[in-house]
Structure formats: C-alpha cells, structure tokens
Design a protein around this motif. Sequence first.
Motif, short mmCIF file in Angstrom:
data_model
loop_
_atom_site.label_atom_id
_atom_site.label_comp_id
_atom_site.label_asym_id
_atom_site.label_seq_id
_atom_site.Cartn_x
_atom_site.Cartn_y
_atom_site.Cartn_z
N THR A 180 -9.16 62.14 11.53
CA THR A 180 -8.65 61.73 10.22
C THR A 180 -9.08 62.77 9.20
N VAL A 181 -8.13 63.50 8.66
CA VAL A 181 -8.42 64.55 7.68
C VAL A 181 -8.86 63.94 6.36
N VAL A 182 -8.17 62.90 5.94
CA VAL A 182 -8.48 62.18 4.71
C VAL A 182 -7.87 60.80 4.85
N ASP A 183 -8.43 59.80 4.17
CA ASP A 183 -7.95 58.44 4.43
C ASP A 183 -7.42 57.68 3.23
N SER A 184 -7.41 58.25 2.04
CA SER A 184 -7.01 57.45 0.88
C SER A 184 -6.45 58.28 -0.26
N LEU A 185 -5.44 59.09 0.04
CA LEU A 185 -4.83 59.92 -1.00
C LEU A 185 -3.93 59.14 -1.95
N GLY A 186 -3.42 58.01 -1.51
CA GLY A 186 -2.34 57.33 -2.21
C GLY A 186 -1.10 57.41 -1.34
N LYS A 187 0.03 56.96 -1.85
CA LYS A 187 1.26 56.85 -1.05
C LYS A 187 1.86 58.23 -0.79
N ALA A 188 1.51 58.78 0.38
CA ALA A 188 1.92 60.14 0.72
C ALA A 188 3.32 60.16 1.31
N ARG A 189 4.01 61.26 1.08
CA ARG A 189 5.33 61.46 1.68
C ARG A 189 5.26 62.70 2.58
N HIS A 190 6.12 63.70 2.37
CA HIS A 190 6.11 64.87 3.23
C HIS A 190 4.90 65.75 2.94
N LEU A 191 4.58 66.61 3.91
CA LEU A 191 3.44 67.51 3.75
C LEU A 191 3.75 68.85 4.39
N ALA A 192 2.97 69.87 4.01
CA ALA A 192 3.12 71.21 4.55
C ALA A 192 1.73 71.81 4.75
N VAL A 193 1.60 72.70 5.74
CA VAL A 193 0.32 73.35 6.02
C VAL A 193 0.53 74.86 5.94
N ASN A 194 -0.32 75.53 5.18
CA ASN A 194 -0.22 76.96 4.97
C ASN A 194 -0.82 77.73 6.15
N ALA A 195 -0.60 79.05 6.16
CA ALA A 195 -1.08 79.90 7.25
C ALA A 195 -2.59 79.92 7.36
N ASN A 196 -3.30 79.61 6.27
CA ASN A 196 -4.77 79.57 6.31
C ASN A 196 -5.31 78.16 6.57
N GLY A 197 -4.42 77.20 6.80
CA GLY A 197 -4.85 75.83 7.09
C GLY A 197 -4.88 74.91 5.89
N ASP A 198 -4.66 75.41 4.69
CA ASP A 198 -4.60 74.54 3.51
C ASP A 198 -3.40 73.60 3.63
N MET A 199 -3.60 72.36 3.19
CA MET A 199 -2.56 71.34 3.28
C MET A 199 -2.05 70.94 1.90
N TYR A 200 -0.76 70.65 1.81
CA TYR A 200 -0.15 70.22 0.56
C TYR A 200 0.68 68.97 0.84
N VAL A 201 0.48 67.94 0.02
CA VAL A 201 1.09 66.64 0.26
C VAL A 201 1.83 66.17 -0.99
N LYS A 202 3.04 65.66 -0.80
CA LYS A 202 3.80 65.07 -1.90
C LYS A 202 3.44 63.60 -2.01
N LEU A 203 3.24 63.13 -3.23
CA LEU A 203 2.89 61.74 -3.47
C LEU A 203 4.08 60.98 -4.04
N ARG A 204 4.26 59.76 -3.56
CA ARG A 204 5.37 58.94 -4.05
C ARG A 204 5.17 58.52 -5.49
N ASP A 205 4.02 57.97 -5.80
CA ASP A 205 3.75 57.51 -7.16
C ASP A 205 3.22 58.65 -7.99
N ALA A 206 4.11 59.61 -8.28
CA ALA A 206 3.71 60.81 -8.99
C ALA A 206 3.27 60.50 -10.42
N GLN A 207 2.23 61.17 -10.85
CA GLN A 207 1.73 61.07 -12.21
C GLN A 207 1.76 62.46 -12.83
#
Length: 580
Positions: free
Chosen positions: A45-72
């Motif tokens: 489990t990388v993380v367990d409580s980001l909020g309502k996640a949608r699609h995600l992407a992982v960069n060449a260095n392993g950094d992760m980016y996640v889109k949130l449904r309830d955007a603020q």
Amino acid sequence: MRTLPFFLVLVFFCCVRCTRVADTLPPGDADNGGLALPGGFEAVTVVDSLGKARHLAVNANGDMYVKLRDAQPNAGNVALRDTDGDGKADSIVFFGDYEVTPGYGPTGMRIYNDYLYFSSAGAVYRTKLTPGQLVPEGETETILVDDYKNDVHGYEHMAKPLAFDNEGHLYVSFGAPSDICQLGGRVPGAPGQFPCPELEDHGGIWQFDANKTNQTQRDGKRYVTGLRSVIAMSWNSESNALYALQHGRDYLNTSWPEYYNAWDSGMLPSEEFFRLEEGDNAGWPYYYYDQLQGKKLLNPEYGGDGKKTGGADSIAQPLIGFPGHWAPNDLLFYTGDQFPARYKNGAFIAFHGSTIRTPYPQSGYFVCFVPFRDGKPSGPWEVFADGFAQQDTIVNTSDAVHRPVGLAMGPDGSLYISDSVKGTIWRIMFKGDKNAFGTAELQAMEERKMRSNIKDPDPVTDHLDRGQANVGATLYNSYCASCHQRNGQGDSNRFPPLNGSEWVNGDKRKLIELTLQGLEGPITVKGQSFNGVMPPHGFLADDELAKILTYIRLNFGNNSSAISAADVARSRKAIAAKTE
C-alpha cells in the motif's frame, strides 16, 4: 588461469541480474494490502487516504501523480514520492493551478512527452514536468475547453479520459448527455430519437493536436462514434491502434418490462471492449451487445425486443463483451519486463463496480487481465486483483471499502492501482519465479470467478428481494435503488444519499415536484456537491409515487411525515398549471 564455460558465465550473469531486480523491489504488505493476487505477486500500500482518486500516472523516476474527483482550488491533483525505497509514499503534495469543476467530471491523468496532462469535466490541461522536482513548476496550459454547461442537449457522462498515439495526437472521449437518446427524456416506453442529435457532438471519441493550446471540440475531428460513455481508453503502441471499453446503457427492465426482467437488466447490456479504427461506429444508441447471446441487438427504443438484430452486423463489434454494469474505468497495456512473459502486451482493466444491478448483488470491483497476441485477445479474461470491496456480497455500492479505478505502470514494471473511495494506492510486484509461473499460480484467481461480485447471479437464489412484503420498499428497489442504493446512502460519486438528506426531510411539496420533474445540474446534499441527472418519475401513478416517497421519509434513519396520493395529485396539477 582457468576460465568458466560460456554457458556457466551466462547462467551466473542472469541469476545475478534477476537477484538484483528482486532486491530493488520493496517488501509487500503482510496481507498484500487486502488484495487477492496470483501466486508470486505481492502488493504494498503506497498510501491509504488521499481522497476520492481517479486516474493516475507514474513518471520515469517513480514519482506518482493522481487526479482527485473532489477537486479543490490548487488541490485537484496530488503528487507522491517514495524517498527511502520502502514502497510507501512519504512525500505527498496537493497541487493544481486550474479552474476546478466539482463533481463527477475530474478524471484524466497521463504523462506524455514530459508533460503532465489532466482533465476536468470542462477542460484538458497540461503542465511541464520539472526534472528533479516532485511538483511541476511550469505554468498550467489549457489544451482543450468544453462549454458543456451550455450544451443544448444537457450533460451527463462528461468525464474526459485521455489517450495519446505515436504521432502527436490526443484522444478525448465526449460521453452522451443521456442514457439512450429518448424523446422526452428517460421515460419508460418512450421511443428513441432517430437520427440521434446528440451524436453530432457527443457519444464518441475526438482526436486533437496534443501540443496545441486553447482548442475547442471544433478544432478536433470525430475519430469514432456510437459510444455512450468511455472512461477506460488507451493507445496500444504494439498494434498502433486505439482501444476502449464502453459503459452500456441502463434501465432495461424498468423501461421495457415486456421484454426484459430484473435479471436481464442486471446482466445486460454488455460492457464492450473495442479495438477502434478511424470512422468506426460502435452503435449507440441504436444497438447494444448481449454477451449471453454473443451478438449485437437492436435497442427497444428503436424497435428491438431482446432478439432483433436490425442490421447490427454493419457496425463495430467488440473484442469481448463483459457482463453489464461492471463499469470499466481504466485500461493499461502492460509493456514491462517485471511480470511473467504471459502478461507482456496484455490488457489490464479496472472494473470500478456496478451501481445499477438491483435487485441482485452489485458486481465488478476487481482488476481483470486479458492476454493479447497480434493486437487481439489470445485467451479468456482472468481475475488479476480482487478483494477491493472487502465484502463477500455487495448489496449497496457504499458497502465496498475500496473501488479500483486507475491503472499505471512504473518504470520497473510494477503495476499501480488507485481507489475512488478512500484514495488508496497499491503497487503490485512480481517476486516469484517467472519461468515457473503457470496454471498453479492462477488457480486461486480462477476460483474467484464464482464469488458474488464476479459470477453471473442465479435468477432466484441471488434475488435480494425474495419475500419482500413492503410495497413501498419493493417500488423503491425497482425505481430508485439503482442510483440511491438499497440503503439510501447513494454511491458517494454521482448519486446523493437519502439518509438524513435535507431534500428528503424538508418541504414535501418540493420533494414531490423534484421526483415528478427530475433534476439536472449541480446540487449540494449534506454538504457534498453532486453534478448529474435525475430523470423525471411522473410516469408513476400517484399512489405508487406516494408509497415510494413515504418509504424514503420513514426509513434510512429518516422520520418525516408520510406523503399521500392526494399530495402527489395536487403537485402534479400545480406543475401542469405552470406549464399551460
């Protein structure tokens, strides 16, 4: 000096290489993050409580980016980094300098040519990734603008998934603003419009220039048509083609009970997996795919009866027809080398899980794998990851602890999966013997096809309303539970809760009028924003509607006064007077 034979040197080198690859992977969680996986796989489990996640992407260095449904504001995206190699994200930063659209629309997150692309209901954006920096430092550019709020056809299915080909094109889905393009809206027995005017700007996938800013839909071209709603979409570089899965239409039983019973409506229509070529027509709203009969059929709004094909052989056919309402929400073709060879170039599909299967258990809520060869399936689909819901029988969508939605591959070939309920992210790794991987490692996953969230339900024994005596409850489960769920708690995404709702327990005339006329657009319920469509239920008789609303106002923790058939009749008369 003695030298080792060449083959021994080669064996030694390969063993060292394999050991080093395994050594670079972090340990999996003791319980694999609650997931069931094939033998040899582990999950952390990388993380367990980001909020309502949608699609995600992982960069060449392993950094992760996640889109949130309830955007603020300034927090619609989240960036994650594992700095110590234990598999857990220890740097978590929320960001996003763009106009947020609350509700169901925020979806897309992809990396293309060193840019991070992401979407809301009304736009597609990108920002340049900064080498060495977790959060992009460049300005946010608008790639595509969609004025969907002013569309004459209304709006629904407005999420904008993203895909990129090998020639600089961006593909964006424009979902249909209705369920089945009926005259007069979603009314039982109403005919469909022919030709469907929504297809001019909706119900398909459009192609754009991935590098041009401030485009509108008119700047792109319609690549394929006849797709009601697409969330799972990906370009397959090996076959150089676009693939997508369609969410099938709803309400076959309540709209056409003379042709379809409740079991039919739970199983149909199929969620269709397509390989798409430019100019293809997938058939919506005129046709649907019946995976039980193995063919396309004419929709009843256009003269179908569950048997007629009506020329369906002239439109695009799916590669696979999955059972109805599983909600395929992401598609990834695996190109890594970490997993056993049988997974190479195959398709992973995240089934978000059904909301519209009542009176049968909800289904889906797992990640599927489809082996591929030469650009098409080479064997039956498999259960790859299950256990997200942590429930054996999912009666209400809100019962599911997790719902898989996004897929991404890391630079080392790990598979990442996001969850739309709590915002959990899992990283799945292979630690076993790739050369020995086979039937034994897959057997337990094959057996999971008999679990209630995956198997075809038995028409009698799996019917959740067996012995139901309350007329109001029966009517509610027939007409309302598909969206608001049997427990009245909604699905936390598109459909609002009824328990403790100010709309339910307030002025009963307002509630009656809302139910008779329907509602479209943003609303707030118990402090949460929702942005969708509730169809009018004026087709119900006064006493039927009164029983439903009374049941709602006296259940789910509510304790408000009953509603009579006379109350409904008065509201119906008042509405008619206003429109004269």
